[in-house]
Design a protein around this motif. Structure first.
Motif, PDB file in Angstrom:
ATOM      1  N   SER A 180      10.649  23.891  82.497  1.00 39.07           N
ATOM      2  CA  SER A 180      10.780  24.752  83.677  1.00 39.07           C
ATOM      3  C   SER A 180      10.374  24.031  84.949  1.00 39.07           C
ATOM      4  N   PHE A 181       9.548  23.005  84.820  1.00 33.12           N
ATOM      5  CA  PHE A 181       9.078  22.257  85.985  1.00 33.12           C
ATOM      6  C   PHE A 181       9.841  20.953  86.177  1.00 33.12           C
ATOM      7  N   HIS A 182      10.896  20.745  85.439  1.00 34.58           N
ATOM      8  CA  HIS A 182      11.649  19.486  85.543  1.00 34.58           C
ATOM      9  C   HIS A 182      12.188  19.326  86.955  1.00 34.58           C
ATOM     10  N   SER A 183      12.119  18.124  87.463  1.00 36.17           N
ATOM     11  CA  SER A 183      12.541  17.864  88.841  1.00 36.17           C
ATOM     12  C   SER A 183      14.003  18.213  89.089  1.00 36.17           C
ATOM     13  N   ALA A 184      14.830  18.203  88.050  1.00 32.73           N
ATOM     14  CA  ALA A 184      16.240  18.542  88.228  1.00 32.73           C
ATOM     15  C   ALA A 184      16.421  20.017  88.576  1.00 32.73           C
TER      16      ALA A 184
ATOM     17  N   ARG B 250       8.589   4.714  71.175  1.00 27.28           N
ATOM     18  CA  ARG B 250       9.835   5.487  71.144  1.00 27.28           C
ATOM     19  C   ARG B 250       9.666   6.815  71.886  1.00 27.28           C
ATOM     20  N   ALA B 251       8.528   7.489  71.665  1.00 26.11           N
ATOM     21  CA  ALA B 251       8.275   8.767  72.337  1.00 26.11           C
ATOM     22  C   ALA B 251       8.182   8.577  73.849  1.00 26.11           C
ATOM     23  N   ARG B 252       7.561   7.487  74.265  1.00 30.03           N
ATOM     24  CA  ARG B 252       7.465   7.197  75.707  1.00 30.03           C
ATOM     25  C   ARG B 252       8.855   6.954  76.298  1.00 30.03           C
ATOM     26  N   ALA B 253       9.681   6.216  75.592  1.00 34.88           N
ATOM     27  CA  ALA B 253      11.056   5.973  76.045  1.00 34.88           C
ATOM     28  C   ALA B 253      11.851   7.286  76.073  1.00 34.88           C
ATOM     29  N   GLN B 254      11.621   8.141  75.100  1.00 33.84           N
ATOM     30  CA  GLN B 254      12.304   9.439  75.057  1.00 33.84           C
ATOM     31  C   GLN B 254      11.858  10.316  76.233  1.00 33.84           C
TER      32      GLN B 254
ATOM     33  N   GLU C 165      14.821  11.376  83.353  1.00 41.22           N
ATOM     34  CA  GLU C 165      16.023  10.912  84.062  1.00 41.22           C
ATOM     35  C   GLU C 165      17.282  11.655  83.609  1.00 41.22           C
ATOM     36  N   LEU C 166      17.143  12.506  82.600  1.00 39.23           N
ATOM     37  CA  LEU C 166      18.288  13.189  81.980  1.00 39.23           C
ATOM     38  C   LEU C 166      19.347  12.184  81.543  1.00 39.23           C
ATOM     39  N   THR C 167      18.864  11.120  80.892  1.00 35.12           N
ATOM     40  CA  THR C 167      19.764  10.093  80.369  1.00 35.12           C
ATOM     41  C   THR C 167      19.650  10.077  78.854  1.00 35.12           C
ATOM     42  N   GLY C 168      20.335   9.159  78.247  1.00 40.01           N
ATOM     43  CA  GLY C 168      20.307   9.067  76.791  1.00 40.01           C
ATOM     44  C   GLY C 168      20.947  10.309  76.208  1.00 40.01           C
TER      45      GLY C 168
ATOM     46  N   GLY D 299      21.647  17.970  81.211  1.00 39.23           N
ATOM     47  CA  GLY D 299      21.170  19.052  82.056  1.00 39.23           C
ATOM     48  C   GLY D 299      21.532  20.436  81.564  1.00 39.23           C
ATOM     49  N   GLU D 300      22.548  20.547  80.723  1.00 41.26           N
ATOM     50  CA  GLU D 300      22.963  21.872  80.242  1.00 41.26           C
ATOM     51  C   GLU D 300      21.835  22.556  79.471  1.00 41.26           C
ATOM     52  N   ASP D 301      21.171  21.819  78.603  1.00 43.32           N
ATOM     53  CA  ASP D 301      20.068  22.390  77.839  1.00 43.32           C
ATOM     54  C   ASP D 301      18.907  22.775  78.751  1.00 43.32           C
ATOM     55  N   LEU D 302      18.729  22.006  79.816  1.00 47.75           N
ATOM     56  CA  LEU D 302      17.636  22.258  80.747  1.00 47.75           C
ATOM     57  C   LEU D 302      17.794  23.606  81.437  1.00 47.75           C
ATOM     58  N   SER D 303      19.030  24.041  81.642  1.00 40.70           N
ATOM     59  CA  SER D 303      19.259  25.322  82.316  1.00 40.70           C
ATOM     60  C   SER D 303      18.720  26.500  81.503  1.00 40.70           C
ATOM     61  N   LYS D 304      18.520  26.327  80.223  1.00 44.40           N
ATOM     62  CA  LYS D 304      18.000  27.397  79.364  1.00 44.40           C
ATOM     63  C   LYS D 304      16.473  27.479  79.405  1.00 44.40           C
ATOM     64  N   ALA D 305      15.847  26.554  80.121  1.00 43.75           N
ATOM     65  CA  ALA D 305      14.382  26.477  80.146  1.00 43.75           C
ATOM     66  C   ALA D 305      13.738  27.739  80.707  1.00 43.75           C
ATOM     67  N   ALA D 306      14.368  28.370  81.676  1.00 43.88           N
ATOM     68  CA  ALA D 306      13.779  29.561  82.282  1.00 43.88           C
ATOM     69  C   ALA D 306      13.801  30.756  81.336  1.00 43.88           C
TER      70      ALA D 306
END
Length: 179
Positions: free
Chosen positions: A49-53, A89-93, A99-102, A106-113
């Motif tokens: 919910s606090f993701h910068s995106a 690996r967890a740090r890289a994840q 960065e919403l890479t890998g 962002g679609e999944d992030l929209s469900k955070a709220a």
């Protein structure tokens, strides 16, 4: 809860600009003070919910965000204490998540709220972050329970406070006088 207060403060129309600035200053100070423990700082970093995106503006000053990330990596190191490869690996994840890479998108992030942060990581984090997701789920569940417990203890401390005891005695006296 603090994030929700900030959103509601921005929607207040009845306050003057000066009052809004005062509210904003108090809110910002409290928000920064709240994230002072290692667990809360790490939880802030992992809360979708606090993701910068999703934020229109930074939620924390850069130096405070860096402190929160240090707390996160410290907690991760403790969790993966004997598995250096899993920690890396967890740090890289986590960096992919930020960065919403890998495998993050962002679609999944929209469900955070719509869901609790630990449930979001359980539902969406596993495929994208097989090492980070179990840690995030566990950490965010603990922070959520701790916040709830703090509220319970706060209410309980009022019940046993002198102010509550005085109010109870006054109510009893008033009731006995009306009988």
């Amino acid at each position: 809860a603090m994030y929700d207060v900030g959103v509601k403060l921005k929607k207040v129309k009845s306050a003057t600009d000066e009052e809004k600035e005062q509210f904003e200053e108090i809110y910002s100070r409290k928000w920064v003070e709240l994230i002072h423990t290692e667990s809360h700082g790490a939880g802030f970093c992992l809360n979708p919910s606090f993701h910068s995106a999703l934020a229109c503006e930074p939620l924390l000053p850069l130096d405070r965000m860096q402190d929160c990330q240090k707390n996160l990596f410290s907690r991760m190191r403790g969790y993966f204490h004997d598995e250096e490869g899993a920690f890396k690996r967890a740090r890289a994840q986590y960096l992919d998540y930020m960065e919403l890479t890998g495998t993050f998108c962002g679609e999944d992030l929209s469900k955070a709220a719509e869901m609790a942060p630990h449930r979001w990581w359980h539902a969406f984090g596993g495929p994208a972050a097989p090492d980070l997701a179990p840690f995030a789920t566990k950490l965010l569940a603990q922070v959520q329970v701790a916040a709830f417990t703090d509220g319970v203890w706060e209410r309980a401390s009022f019940v046993h406070s002198e102010k509550a005891q005085t109010a109870s005695r006054l109510a009893s006296a008033k009731q006995s006088m009306s009988s």
